[in-house]
Scaffold this motif. Structure first.
Motif, PDB file in Angstrom:
ATOM      1  N   THR B 152      29.043  33.460 -54.305  1.00 43.37           N
ATOM      2  CA  THR B 152      28.770  34.108 -55.598  1.00 43.37           C
ATOM      3  C   THR B 152      30.053  34.412 -56.366  1.00 43.37           C
ATOM      4  OG1 THR B 152      26.690  35.055 -54.817  1.00 43.37           O
ATOM      5  CG2 THR B 152      27.729  36.153 -56.674  1.00 43.37           C
ATOM      6  N   VAL B 153      31.041  34.959 -55.683  1.00 43.15           N
ATOM      7  CA  VAL B 153      32.275  35.289 -56.414  1.00 43.15           C
ATOM      8  C   VAL B 153      33.010  34.021 -56.858  1.00 43.15           C
ATOM      9  CG1 VAL B 153      32.635  37.609 -55.474  1.00 43.15           C
ATOM     10  CG2 VAL B 153      33.652  35.653 -54.297  1.00 43.15           C
ATOM     11  N   VAL B 154      32.922  32.970 -56.054  1.00 40.17           N
ATOM     12  CA  VAL B 154      33.558  31.697 -56.447  1.00 40.17           C
ATOM     13  C   VAL B 154      32.879  31.147 -57.705  1.00 40.17           C
ATOM     14  CG1 VAL B 154      33.946  29.274 -55.793  1.00 40.17           C
ATOM     15  CG2 VAL B 154      34.351  31.084 -54.127  1.00 40.17           C
ATOM     16  N   VAL B 155      31.553  31.144 -57.695  1.00 38.61           N
ATOM     17  CA  VAL B 155      30.804  30.610 -58.844  1.00 38.61           C
ATOM     18  C   VAL B 155      31.135  31.418 -60.098  1.00 38.61           C
ATOM     19  CG1 VAL B 155      28.486  30.318 -59.837  1.00 38.61           C
ATOM     20  CG2 VAL B 155      28.917  29.658 -57.460  1.00 38.61           C
ATOM     21  N   LEU B 156      31.093  32.737 -59.972  1.00 35.95           N
ATOM     22  CA  LEU B 156      31.327  33.579 -61.143  1.00 35.95           C
ATOM     23  C   LEU B 156      32.760  33.455 -61.659  1.00 35.95           C
ATOM     24  CD1 LEU B 156      29.333  36.834 -60.235  1.00 35.95           C
ATOM     25  CD2 LEU B 156      28.615  34.909 -61.635  1.00 35.95           C
ATOM     26  N   HIS B 157      33.705  33.292 -60.724  1.00 35.80           N
ATOM     27  CA  HIS B 157      35.104  33.214 -61.163  1.00 35.80           C
ATOM     28  C   HIS B 157      35.495  31.809 -61.605  1.00 35.80           C
ATOM     29  CE1 HIS B 157      39.488  33.185 -60.999  1.00 35.80           C
ATOM     30  NE2 HIS B 157      39.382  34.453 -61.319  1.00 35.80           N
ATOM     31  N   GLU B 158      35.236  30.832 -60.759  1.00 36.90           N
ATOM     32  CA  GLU B 158      35.714  29.471 -61.062  1.00 36.90           C
ATOM     33  C   GLU B 158      34.877  28.758 -62.110  1.00 36.90           C
ATOM     34  OE1 GLU B 158      38.495  28.602 -60.157  1.00 36.90           O
ATOM     35  OE2 GLU B 158      38.990  29.489 -58.240  1.00 36.90           O
ATOM     36  N   PHE B 159      33.568  28.901 -62.038  1.00 39.51           N
ATOM     37  CA  PHE B 159      32.715  28.129 -62.955  1.00 39.51           C
ATOM     38  C   PHE B 159      32.288  28.921 -64.187  1.00 39.51           C
ATOM     39  CE2 PHE B 159      31.635  26.062 -58.742  1.00 39.51           C
ATOM     40  CZ  PHE B 159      32.544  25.032 -58.925  1.00 39.51           C
ATOM     41  N   GLU B 160      32.166  30.230 -64.041  1.00 41.09           N
ATOM     42  CA  GLU B 160      31.774  31.034 -65.201  1.00 41.09           C
ATOM     43  C   GLU B 160      32.981  31.683 -65.879  1.00 41.09           C
ATOM     44  OE1 GLU B 160      28.762  31.220 -66.647  1.00 41.09           O
ATOM     45  OE2 GLU B 160      28.298  29.637 -65.213  1.00 41.09           O
ATOM     46  N   GLY B 161      34.121  31.639 -65.201  1.00 40.57           N
ATOM     47  CA  GLY B 161      35.343  32.165 -65.802  1.00 40.57           C
ATOM     48  C   GLY B 161      35.362  33.680 -65.980  1.00 40.57           C
ATOM     49  N   LEU B 162      34.616  34.386 -65.145  1.00 39.74           N
ATOM     50  CA  LEU B 162      34.581  35.851 -65.276  1.00 39.74           C
ATOM     51  C   LEU B 162      35.792  36.495 -64.599  1.00 39.74           C
ATOM     52  CD1 LEU B 162      30.816  36.741 -64.599  1.00 39.74           C
ATOM     53  CD2 LEU B 162      31.945  36.245 -66.759  1.00 39.74           C
ATOM     54  N   TYR B 164      37.802  39.617 -62.597  1.00 47.78           N
ATOM     55  CA  TYR B 164      37.454  40.416 -61.406  1.00 47.78           C
ATOM     56  C   TYR B 164      36.542  41.598 -61.776  1.00 47.78           C
ATOM     57  CZ  TYR B 164      41.522  38.213 -59.030  1.00 47.78           C
ATOM     58  OH  TYR B 164      42.411  37.338 -58.477  1.00 47.78           O
ATOM     59  N   LYS B 165      36.941  42.301 -62.855  1.00 48.36           N
ATOM     60  CA  LYS B 165      36.229  43.502 -63.260  1.00 48.36           C
ATOM     61  C   LYS B 165      34.765  43.191 -63.589  1.00 48.36           C
ATOM     62  CE  LYS B 165      36.715  46.981 -66.884  1.00 48.36           C
ATOM     63  NZ  LYS B 165      37.439  47.287 -68.117  1.00 48.36           N
ATOM     64  N   GLU B 166      34.570  42.092 -64.297  1.00 48.61           N
ATOM     65  CA  GLU B 166      33.215  41.701 -64.705  1.00 48.61           C
ATOM     66  C   GLU B 166      32.390  41.276 -63.490  1.00 48.61           C
ATOM     67  OE1 GLU B 166      30.099  41.148 -67.329  1.00 48.61           O
ATOM     68  OE2 GLU B 166      32.027  42.127 -67.655  1.00 48.61           O
ATOM     69  N   ILE B 167      33.025  40.575 -62.547  1.00 52.35           N
ATOM     70  CA  ILE B 167      32.322  40.158 -61.325  1.00 52.35           C
ATOM     71  C   ILE B 167      31.894  41.402 -60.538  1.00 52.35           C
ATOM     72  CG2 ILE B 167      32.531  38.920 -59.119  1.00 52.35           C
ATOM     73  CD1 ILE B 167      34.628  37.105 -60.511  1.00 52.35           C
ATOM     74  N   ALA B 168      32.832  42.357 -60.427  1.00 50.97           N
ATOM     75  CA  ALA B 168      32.545  43.589 -59.681  1.00 50.97           C
ATOM     76  C   ALA B 168      31.330  44.299 -60.276  1.00 50.97           C
ATOM     77  CB  ALA B 168      33.765  44.509 -59.722  1.00 50.97           C
ATOM     78  N   LYS B 169      31.281  44.337 -61.600  1.00 52.84           N
ATOM     79  CA  LYS B 169      30.189  45.015 -62.299  1.00 52.84           C
ATOM     80  C   LYS B 169      28.864  44.294 -62.057  1.00 52.84           C
ATOM     81  CE  LYS B 169      29.062  45.855 -67.047  1.00 52.84           C
ATOM     82  NZ  LYS B 169      29.532  45.566 -68.396  1.00 52.84           N
ATOM     83  N   ARG B 170      28.894  42.986 -62.175  1.00 58.59           N
ATOM     84  CA  ARG B 170      27.646  42.218 -62.045  1.00 58.59           C
ATOM     85  C   ARG B 170      27.102  42.223 -60.618  1.00 58.59           C
ATOM     86  NH1 ARG B 170      26.406  38.090 -66.121  1.00 58.59           N
ATOM     87  NH2 ARG B 170      27.651  38.582 -67.933  1.00 58.59           N
ATOM     88  N   VAL B 171      28.018  42.124 -59.646  1.00 56.04           N
ATOM     89  CA  VAL B 171      27.564  42.041 -58.250  1.00 56.04           C
ATOM     90  C   VAL B 171      27.342  43.438 -57.662  1.00 56.04           C
ATOM     91  CG1 VAL B 171      28.125  41.092 -55.957  1.00 56.04           C
ATOM     92  CG2 VAL B 171      28.774  39.834 -58.003  1.00 56.04           C
ATOM     93  N   GLY B 172      28.006  44.431 -58.240  1.00 52.13           N
ATOM     94  CA  GLY B 172      27.847  45.791 -57.732  1.00 52.13           C
ATOM     95  C   GLY B 172      28.755  46.084 -56.556  1.00 52.13           C
ATOM     96  N   ILE B 173      29.985  45.562 -56.627  1.00 53.59           N
ATOM     97  CA  ILE B 173      30.972  45.798 -55.568  1.00 53.59           C
ATOM     98  C   ILE B 173      32.289  46.226 -56.226  1.00 53.59           C
ATOM     99  CG2 ILE B 173      29.977  44.201 -53.858  1.00 53.59           C
ATOM    100  CD1 ILE B 173      31.846  42.029 -54.851  1.00 53.59           C
ATOM    101  N   SER B 174      33.256  46.643 -55.407  1.00 56.55           N
ATOM    102  CA  SER B 174      34.530  47.081 -55.986  1.00 56.55           C
ATOM    103  C   SER B 174      35.396  45.864 -56.353  1.00 56.55           C
ATOM    104  CB  SER B 174      35.291  47.941 -54.974  1.00 56.55           C
ATOM    105  OG  SER B 174      35.705  47.125 -53.894  1.00 56.55           O
ATOM    106  N   ILE B 175      36.382  46.099 -57.201  1.00 53.74           N
ATOM    107  CA  ILE B 175      37.298  45.012 -57.570  1.00 53.74           C
ATOM    108  C   ILE B 175      38.059  44.529 -56.329  1.00 53.74           C
ATOM    109  CG2 ILE B 175      39.411  44.478 -58.863  1.00 53.74           C
ATOM    110  CD1 ILE B 175      38.340  46.165 -61.144  1.00 53.74           C
ATOM    111  N   GLY B 176      38.402  45.455 -55.451  1.00 57.53           N
ATOM    112  CA  GLY B 176      39.100  45.077 -54.216  1.00 57.53           C
ATOM    113  C   GLY B 176      38.262  44.128 -53.372  1.00 57.53           C
ATOM    114  N   THR B 177      36.962  44.389 -53.313  1.00 55.47           N
ATOM    115  CA  THR B 177      36.073  43.509 -52.538  1.00 55.47           C
ATOM    116  C   THR B 177      35.950  42.142 -53.217  1.00 55.47           C
ATOM    117  OG1 THR B 177      34.848  45.452 -51.781  1.00 55.47           O
ATOM    118  CG2 THR B 177      33.776  43.332 -51.486  1.00 55.47           C
ATOM    119  N   VAL B 178      35.920  42.152 -54.541  1.00 53.19           N
ATOM    120  CA  VAL B 178      35.897  40.865 -55.264  1.00 53.19           C
ATOM    121  C   VAL B 178      37.121  40.057 -54.873  1.00 53.19           C
ATOM    122  CG1 VAL B 178      36.096  39.752 -57.546  1.00 53.19           C
ATOM    123  CG2 VAL B 178      34.598  41.734 -57.257  1.00 53.19           C
ATOM    124  N   MET B 179      38.282  40.702 -54.883  1.00 55.77           N
ATOM    125  CA  MET B 179      39.545  39.994 -54.582  1.00 55.77           C
ATOM    126  C   MET B 179      39.556  39.458 -53.159  1.00 55.77           C
ATOM    127  SD  MET B 179      42.120  42.609 -56.492  1.00 55.77           S
ATOM    128  CE  MET B 179      43.675  41.751 -56.258  1.00 55.77           C
TER     129      MET B 179
END
Lengths: 147, 202
Positions: B152-162, B164-179
């Motif tokens: 999920t984080v790969v798709v949101l970051h690499e293909f959707e260009g989101l 970290y902050k936006e991914i964290a918000k959408r998935v409901g996790i911390s920015i550290g966990t996204v990283m």
């Protein structure tokens, strides 16, 4: 070997997610850090590679079948659909149109009566279906017949 | 006006089709669906890794798109807007199934610093020589071997260009966990692609 924080910092550097100050710090140490250089290059290449080869897929259903299922759901939930606002759009046009039509009727009833020449030498002037004027030039008589 | 003028829908741009759809023209909307359905389905399939679910959520995304068309103001492309809708549907479903937030043993290991011990750094050009279609298929396979949370984080970051902050918000996790998930996922992908290279050379 780098710790997790350093690795994630390098990744954030590649992703353009670092503050300006932290980005400058990384760039200052990068030329002397071969491990970091290798990681940065690897992350960049991997990103470029997967973005350039994004997996594709084709809907495993015929166009009509796929669309008909969507259409049925749209129709089932019609009140939420934009068609509702389209109806309001019609009303926006309809109300002024009715006003224009009403004005046209009033104006037409006040227009000068149109004269029709009769075979017997008289004229019939039609204002509308409910009023007729007969005028005989030879007799000098005008008759208004209102139905 | 919808219905009164016959348009040549296939030759029209998305902007015009969207405008007519917003006025209730379902034929214009059908053309948009036909034009972008594979992209929307592909995104759902990438997220869910299940054809039936991908088909269902992609269709649901189109229904929601129709219902929310008046909200579309053209800040992004229409296809991007519908893609975000299908991603949100998939994320909701993954959350419901506890597939993106569950702490697996793998995730715990990853987040306690095990990443760099287990996997090699991405190697330069791990897939050199592969045909484009083959490479695309292999990348898809590798993505399929990631956990839902990592993919999920790969798709949101690499293909959707989101970000970290936006991914964290959408998935409901911390920015550290996204990283950390993103880092682990990338290393795992690099590892899997290197494995493919080894398979080919044997």
């Amino acid at each position: 070997m780098k710790n997790t924080e350093q690795l994630l910092d390098l990744q954030a550097y590649v992703d353009g997610e670092l503050s300006e100050e932290r980005r400058r710090q990384i760039e200052a140490t990068l030329p002397a850090d071969l491990d970091a250089q290798e990681l940065v290059a690897g992350l960049r290449q991997l990103g470029t590679l997967i973005r350039a080869h994004e997996p594709v897929a084709t809907v495993p259903a015929a166009r009509e079948f796929y669309w008909n299922q969507i259409r049925r759901q749209i129709e089932a939930e019609q009140p939420k659909a934009p068609a509702a606002s389209a109806a309001l759009g019609w009303l926006r046009w309809l109300i002024p149109a009715m006003g224009v039509a009403a004005v046209a009727v009033v104006v037409s009833t006040q227009q000068t009566p149109r004269e029709i020449t009769l075979a017997g030498g008289g004229d019939v002037t039609a204002v509308d279906v409910s009023s007729t004027v007969f005028r005989s030039e030879s007799d000098g008589v005008t008759v208004h017949w209102i139905q | 006006m919808p219905g009164s003028v016959k348009h040549d829908y296939p030759s029209e741009a998305d902007d015009a089709l969207v405008k007519w759809s917003q006025q209730g023209d379902t034929e214009a909307f059908e053309q948009l669906v036909f034009r972008h359905r594979d992209k929307i389905y592909a995104r759902a399939l990438m997220m869910m890794r299940n054809e039936d679910q991908a088909l269902e959520y992609s269709q649901e995304a189109w229904v929601k798109a129709w219902q929310r068309l008046v909200q579309f103001q053209g800040e992004s492309s229409f296809a991007t807007w519908v893609t975000r809708i299908v991603i949100n549907l998939c994320l909701d479903q993954l959350r419901r199934q506890k597939r993106v937030r569950t702490e697996s043993i793998e995730a715990m290991d990853e987040e306690s610093g095990g990443v760099e011990r287990q996997l090699p750094a991405p190697e330069t050009n791990p897939t050199a020589g592969l045909e484009q279609d083959e490479l695309r298929r292999r990348i898809d396979e590798a993505l399929g071997k990631l956990t839902d949370a990592h993919r999920t984080v790969v798709v949101l970051h690499e293909f959707e260009g989101l970000e970290y902050k936006e991914i964290a918000k959408r998935v409901g996790i911390s920015i550290g966990t996204v990283m950390s998930r993103l880092f682990y996922a990338r290393r795992r992908l690099a590892f899997l692609l290197q494995s493919l290279k080894r398979e080919r050379s044997e």
